[in-house]
Scaffold this motif. Structure first.
Motif, short mmCIF file in Angstrom:
data_model
loop_
_atom_site.label_atom_id
_atom_site.label_comp_id
_atom_site.label_asym_id
_atom_site.label_seq_id
_atom_site.Cartn_x
_atom_site.Cartn_y
_atom_site.Cartn_z
N THR A 151 99.18 86.77 -11.80
CA THR A 151 99.93 85.57 -12.18
C THR A 151 98.75 84.33 -12.58
OG1 THR A 151 99.36 84.84 -9.74
CG2 THR A 151 101.30 85.98 -10.27
N LEU A 152 97.38 84.79 -12.56
CA LEU A 152 96.31 83.75 -12.80
C LEU A 152 95.73 84.15 -14.40
CD1 LEU A 152 94.35 83.41 -9.44
CD2 LEU A 152 96.52 82.06 -10.24
N ARG B 86 98.78 75.03 -6.62
CA ARG B 86 97.88 73.96 -7.32
C ARG B 86 96.60 75.01 -7.99
NH1 ARG B 86 97.68 70.00 -3.03
NH2 ARG B 86 95.47 70.29 -2.71
N VAL B 87 96.26 75.90 -7.07
CA VAL B 87 94.99 76.98 -7.85
C VAL B 87 95.91 77.89 -8.76
CG1 VAL B 87 94.04 79.20 -6.82
CG2 VAL B 87 94.20 77.40 -5.42
N HIS B 88 97.29 78.31 -8.70
CA HIS B 88 97.87 78.85 -9.61
C HIS B 88 97.99 78.28 -11.14
CE1 HIS B 88 101.75 79.59 -11.98
NE2 HIS B 88 101.46 80.85 -11.75
N ASP B 89 98.27 76.86 -10.93
CA ASP B 89 98.39 75.79 -11.91
C ASP B 89 97.02 75.55 -12.78
OD1 ASP B 89 100.85 75.84 -11.54
OD2 ASP B 89 100.98 73.83 -11.03
N ALA B 90 95.88 75.78 -11.76
CA ALA B 90 94.38 75.52 -12.29
C ALA B 90 94.37 76.52 -13.36
CB ALA B 90 93.43 75.63 -11.23
N PHE B 91 94.99 77.84 -13.46
CA PHE B 91 94.54 78.81 -14.34
C PHE B 91 95.88 79.04 -15.25
CE2 PHE B 91 91.69 79.66 -10.60
CZ PHE B 91 90.45 79.75 -11.36
N ALA C 39 91.93 71.53 -7.57
CA ALA C 39 93.25 72.12 -6.85
C ALA C 39 92.97 72.06 -5.42
CB ALA C 39 93.29 73.82 -7.26
N PHE C 40 92.03 72.19 -4.82
CA PHE C 40 91.75 72.04 -3.49
C PHE C 40 91.45 70.77 -2.95
CE2 PHE C 40 91.08 75.98 -1.12
CZ PHE C 40 91.22 76.97 -2.04
N ASP C 41 90.63 69.94 -3.87
CA ASP C 41 90.26 68.61 -3.38
C ASP C 41 90.47 67.63 -4.66
OD1 ASP C 41 88.75 66.24 -2.28
OD2 ASP C 41 86.74 67.44 -2.70
N PRO C 42 91.57 67.12 -4.87
CA PRO C 42 91.95 66.44 -6.04
C PRO C 42 91.09 65.24 -6.15
CG PRO C 42 93.72 66.74 -4.78
CD PRO C 42 92.84 67.36 -3.90
N GLN C 43 90.74 64.61 -5.08
CA GLN C 43 89.89 63.43 -5.30
C GLN C 43 88.32 63.48 -4.94
OE1 GLN C 43 91.57 59.89 -4.20
NE2 GLN C 43 92.99 60.86 -2.67
#
Lengths: 483, 506
Positions: free
Chosen positions: A199-200, A438-443, B493-497
């Motif tokens: 998925t990444l 968000r981790v998914h969307d980062a990649f 992703a973990f720390d947007p700011q």
């Protein structure tokens, strides 16, 4: 499928590397699970550059891309849930490097697990993760699912043996993470990508550790007249600080079925057997085998047999590794679960599974990695009988829910895929999903890679999704096939 | 402290009470990182409090750096901003331990020593034999990514960290993994926390797989050699034998002399088993006269039944003779801790050995050891610096330059050597990281950021690929192309700011 599009892919890869006729696609709409999902197009890349070009072309046409190894997966991970381009790694099957001195191998994702072990064997090395499907499953698939196997109890699962990856990202960029020696000074991206179920990114090259073959191996078959005694034995072996290389359990009903088919020498009248393997220095093995035999006797084992030679050992393992095939003779279909529980809860969990089976009217077989608490209850059913099929799913969901209740997890080695995505809220909160997303969307920001996997499609909690019974055509939106 | 930060202190106090917020300079300077001092120190007692503090920090865009015992805060680049030190030592409870399952969950501020004391009662342990052992917390150990000699057998923390709970950059409580030893449910986000230096999230709880302690018996083995080649020959022989020692380290004469002359003020807590000596005095015993401080040493520890110990003794003695060791000594449970305690505490002994100790971590394939050792020695000799080295046999090594002066000229030479060591790491297809630099290192030069502190190299190429195997062009010559944006994306992703330890990794 639009013929212009087919031609574009054929132009890119050559006509022998593209499948698009319905009768061809049919072969790629299923894996080892009970799920289905048909791609619009199947392509066979030869290199990372091919993969990158395929990803680019697919993006141009807004088609999702799904990677696939041998299709032996048990959670629908390698199925085109929303259609699109299926990228099959069958031709990227070369062992690129065998570095004996440093105990590393560099392989393409389509290399079959067992072939790597065979290639390393002359150097007294082997690749430790050994899923039951090791003679057909690919290392790329093992990486996607973070596969386990019987011998991962002492040696660790796939992620413990991968040091570097070459990846193609959804934006078609080719990148490398990790390092051959391991311990690369960055975020542990290798650790993130292994088990991310495609998925990444798409994995195009894998660097793995090779393990040294032990000097001595002893395989024991402990025979019990009660499942409880066998389960108590497993708990006690762990509690006594013995870590066998493998510790597998087959219940009586399952082993009789297997014995009919494989003739591995399992006793037909027992309630359960434990297949336990110890390995290491001959002195260590002798001591551990003696200690295990003693624990088995304490828990009323009727007999503890020790395999006399390699042939006998191989036969016992053949019985274990081909068990699912043997069960296939009893019913048109079976559903293999993959719950994990804390090991100390094994006896009560097996009793509960039995009760759930009784309640729903199923004989549920158990053949599993007892040593690490990874259960594989098998529900036999006939998919043509809709009512029975729905009962099978309900019974399965109840078992998995129970695993979570007693401190366990949804899946130990098969992956979430599309099979268990709706059960994920049993373990994870909205905040957890939000971060994973968000981790998914980062990649993979557009979900163009393997969409509809891992993350629940609905907000509803804890229902196993009931798939359509017929070979349904691919749907076009991620939420389209969900009930 | 400016007006708005006084304001912040008041608001922090409203979250967790005034007794656990400090803003006086004396208290804050205890949390300095390379002389950068935070405006406030906060000591939350629960993950809920951590979440509230993070939410406040996110709202006000305050930089937060979590810490435990503060023993390894110098690892990483100096922070670009540092407002709040988040002292996690009050989260020090073992929240779940089931000896029968060999799994454990504890607060990030739990000291490893405390945790192992509990585990030892059940003949189990966590194989994290890390430096500053008696002080280190599990959170700091994971975030710093520091390894231990036991990685030879047990792997690094990533191999037995099975789950984590943490607060992400918007103040939400998240988890990944679980409390079972085998689990593929969801992304392995907890693995990313290892070595993250607090840049991704504030770790509140960690779940580990525990291991049976080697209670049957254990021994140490030390072989001495006049040169590095001998130790490498023996390393290779052991790697190709059926032996599986718990630790396997190579120590150069520079470090051996420090071992022989220094007695670190570290309590002689258990080294890797529940040894009877773990209740004893506050410093390690002097090393015995069996140790040859002017030579290269190979140190291995092993455990098992008396038969297994005999087998190791026999085989290792034989292999040492074949490798022409000048001496080979077996150490029992009384003599072993003096050396293994020093192996455990190598990094802190090195930091005490010079006012400008500079320590690098390098990872290469074992076949590159010989050439790399020689190269590192040349670099140190050229600069005229005493140096010390310990190499874990799997490929990770620590190399220290130990100048005996702090003047500008020394710092200039250190800078030059640092660049050369990074180049050496690359030349041998490995990775080099500057782990500890002297506080003065960045100041007179003000060019800390001229160094890529973490430099990746070309992908390693094997040395012994059999010719029948096809080689793939991309496996050999392509440059490592991990773009910074790749890590940046993960950080966002973990720390947007970007409130967590800004500038420490990226």
């Amino acid at each position: 499928m639009n013929s212009g599009l087919v031609r574009e892919f054929e132009k890119l890869l050559g006509p022998s590397s593209v499948l698009y006729r319905p009768e061809d696609l049919l072969l790629y709409e299923y894996d080892g699970s009970i799920e289905k999902g048909r791609p619009n197009l199947v392509v066979f890349p030869d290199s990372a550059e091919d993969v990158s070009r395929i990803v680019k072309l697919a993006a141009l046409h807004n088609l999702p891309v799904v990677g696939r190894g041998a299709g032996t997966g048990l959670s629908g991970g390698a199925l085109a849930r929303t259609g699109g381009v299926m990228l099959v790694f069958a031709r990227m099957n070369r062992i690129l490097e065998l570095d004996v001195e440093n105990q590393r191998a560099v392989v393409q994702p389509g290399v079959v697990n067992y072939e790597l072990t065979c290639a390393a064997e002359p150097h007294d090395l082997y690749f430790a993760p050994d899923p039951s499907s090791w003679k057909s499953c690919t290392i790329g698939g093992n990486v996607a699912e973070n596969a386990g196997g019987p011998h991962t109890l002492a040696c660790g699962v796939t992620t413990n043996h991968v040091t570097a990856l070459e990846l193609v990202l959804p934006d078609s960029e080719i990148v490398r993470v990790g390092s051959k020696q391991g311990d690369a000074p960055d975020y542990d991206l290798t650790g993130l990508f292994v088990g991310s179920e495609g998925t990444l990114a798409l994995v195009t090259e894998i660097t793995v550790k090779l393990s040294r073959k032990p000097e001595a191996v002893k395989t024991l078959l402990a025979i019990f007249d009660s499942v409880d005694d066998a389960a108590d034995t497993v708990v006690d072996i762990t509690a006594r600080a013995i870590t066998p290389a493998a510790c597998e359990m087959l219940d009586g009903w399952t082993l009789r079925t297997v014995e009919d088919y494989i003739h591995a020498g399992f006793p037909m009248d027992s309630a359960a057997v434990l297949l336990i393997e110890v390995e290491g220095l001959s002195e260590t093995v002798a001591a551990q085998a003696a200690a295990i035999t003693e624990v088995c006797s304490t828990h009323h084992a009727r007999e503890v047999r020790v395999a006399r030679d390699d042939a006998e050992r191989d036969l016992l393992w053949k019985g274990r590794k081909n068990a699912f095939g043997a069960l296939g003779r009893l019913a048109p279909s079976n559903y293999v679960l993959d719950g994990v529980i804390p090991r100390s809860k094994l006896p009560q969990a097996l009793r509960r599974i039995q009760q759930i089976g009784d309640r729903y009217g199923f004989q549920i077989g158990n053949i599993f990695h007892a040593g690490d608490g990874n259960l594989h209850p098998i529900v036999l059913y006939d998919p043509r009988d809709t009512a029975q099929f729905e009962r099978a799913l309900k019974a399965s969901a109840e078992i998995i829910r129970y695993c979570v209740e007693i401190g366990g997890a949804l899946t130990g080695e098969h992956g979430v895929g599309m099979e268990k995505s709706e059960l994920m809220p049993l373990l994870f909160s909205d905040a957890d999903f939000d971060l994973m997303r968000r981790v998914h969307d980062a990649f993979n920001p557009d979900s163009s890679l393997n969409p509809g996997k891992i993350f629940p499609l609905s907000k509803g909690c804890g229902e196993i999704r009931i798939r359509k019974q017929s070979g349904s055509p691919p749907v076009t939106s991620p939420s389209g096939n969900h009930k | 402290m400016n007006v708005s930060s006084t304001n912040i202190a008041v608001r922090l106090e409203s979250v967790i009470g005034s007794s656990r917020v400090a803003i006086d300079p004396a208290a804050c300077s205890n949390y300095a990182i390379y002389e950068i001092i935070p405006s406030a120190v906060v000591k939350p007692a629960s993950s809920e409090e951590v979440a509230e503090i993070v939410r406040l920090a996110a709202l006000e865009k305050l930089a937060v750096i979590p810490c435990g015992a503060r023993t390894k805060l110098r690892i990483g680049t100096p922070p670009s901003r540092y407002d709040i030190a988040l002292d996690m030592t009050a989260l020090n409870q073992i929240v779940h331990y089931d000896p029968g399952d060999l799994t454990l969950s504890a607060g990030a501020g739990t000291p490893i020593a405390k945790l192992n004391a509990t585990l030892f009662e059940h003949h189990q342990f966590l194989p994290l034999l890390v430096p500053w052992y008696s002080l280190s917390t599990i959170g700091g150990t994971i975030a710093s990514g520091i390894d231990s000699p036991l990685r030879q057998f047990y792997g690094t923390a990533r191999d037995f960290l099975i789950g984590a709970e943490f607060i992400e950059g918007t103040g939400k409580h998240c988890k990944s993994g679980g409390r079972v030893v085998k689990n593929v449910t969801g992304y392995d986000l907890h693995k990313l926390l290892v070595s993250s230096l607090g840049t991704l999230a504030v770790i509140t709880h960690l779940n580990f797989r525990t291991f049976p302690a080697p209670i049957a018996g254990s021994r140490g083995f030390v072989a001495s050699f006049p040169d590095a080649e001998g130790t490498l020959a023996l390393r290779r022989a052991i790697a190709q034998s059926p032996l599986t020692p718990l630790t396997l380290d190579i120590v150069n004469p520079g470090l051996a002399q420090i071992f022989a002359t220094q007695t670190p003020a570290m309590p002689e807590t258990a080294v890797f088993a529940d040894e009877k000596r773990n209740t004893t005095p506050s410093s390690l015993s002097p090393i015995g006269d069996w140790f040859h401080p002017h030579q290269w040493q190979l140190c291995a520890a092993f455990a098992g039944t008396p038969e297994v110990l005999d087998r190791y003794t026999r085989d290792l003695t034989g292999l040492a003779a074949e490798s022409r060791a000048t001496s080979a000594t077996m150490l029992d449970d009384t003599s072993r801790p003096s050396l293994w305690g020093r192996l455990r505490e190598s990094l802190c002994m090195l930091l005490e050995a010079s006012p400008t100790t500079t320590i690098f971590k390098l990872s290469v394939l074992p076949t590159q050891f010989a050439a790399l050792f020689a190269n590192l020695q040349q670099i140190a000799d050229r600069a005229g610096f005493p140096h010390a080295l310990v190499a874990r046999a799997g490929g990770t090594l620590y190399f220290a330059l130990l100048p005996n002066s702090t003047n500008d000229e020394t710092i200039a030479r250190l800078t030059q050597s640092t660049a050369q060591i990074f180049d050496a790491g690359c030349a041998f297809n490995g990775d080099a990281t500057l782990l500890f630099a002297p506080p003065s290192f960045n100041k007179p030069l003000n060019n800390w950021r001229d160094f890529p502190l973490k430099r990746a190299s070309v992908p390693a190429v094997g040395t012994s690929a059999p010719s029948k195997l096809q080689r793939h062009p991309s496996a050999s010559s392509q440059l490592f192309s991990l773009k910074p944006s790749f890590s940046n994306r993960l950080k966002s992703a973990f720390d947007p700011q970007n409130i967590f330890a800004p500038g420490r990794v990226l």
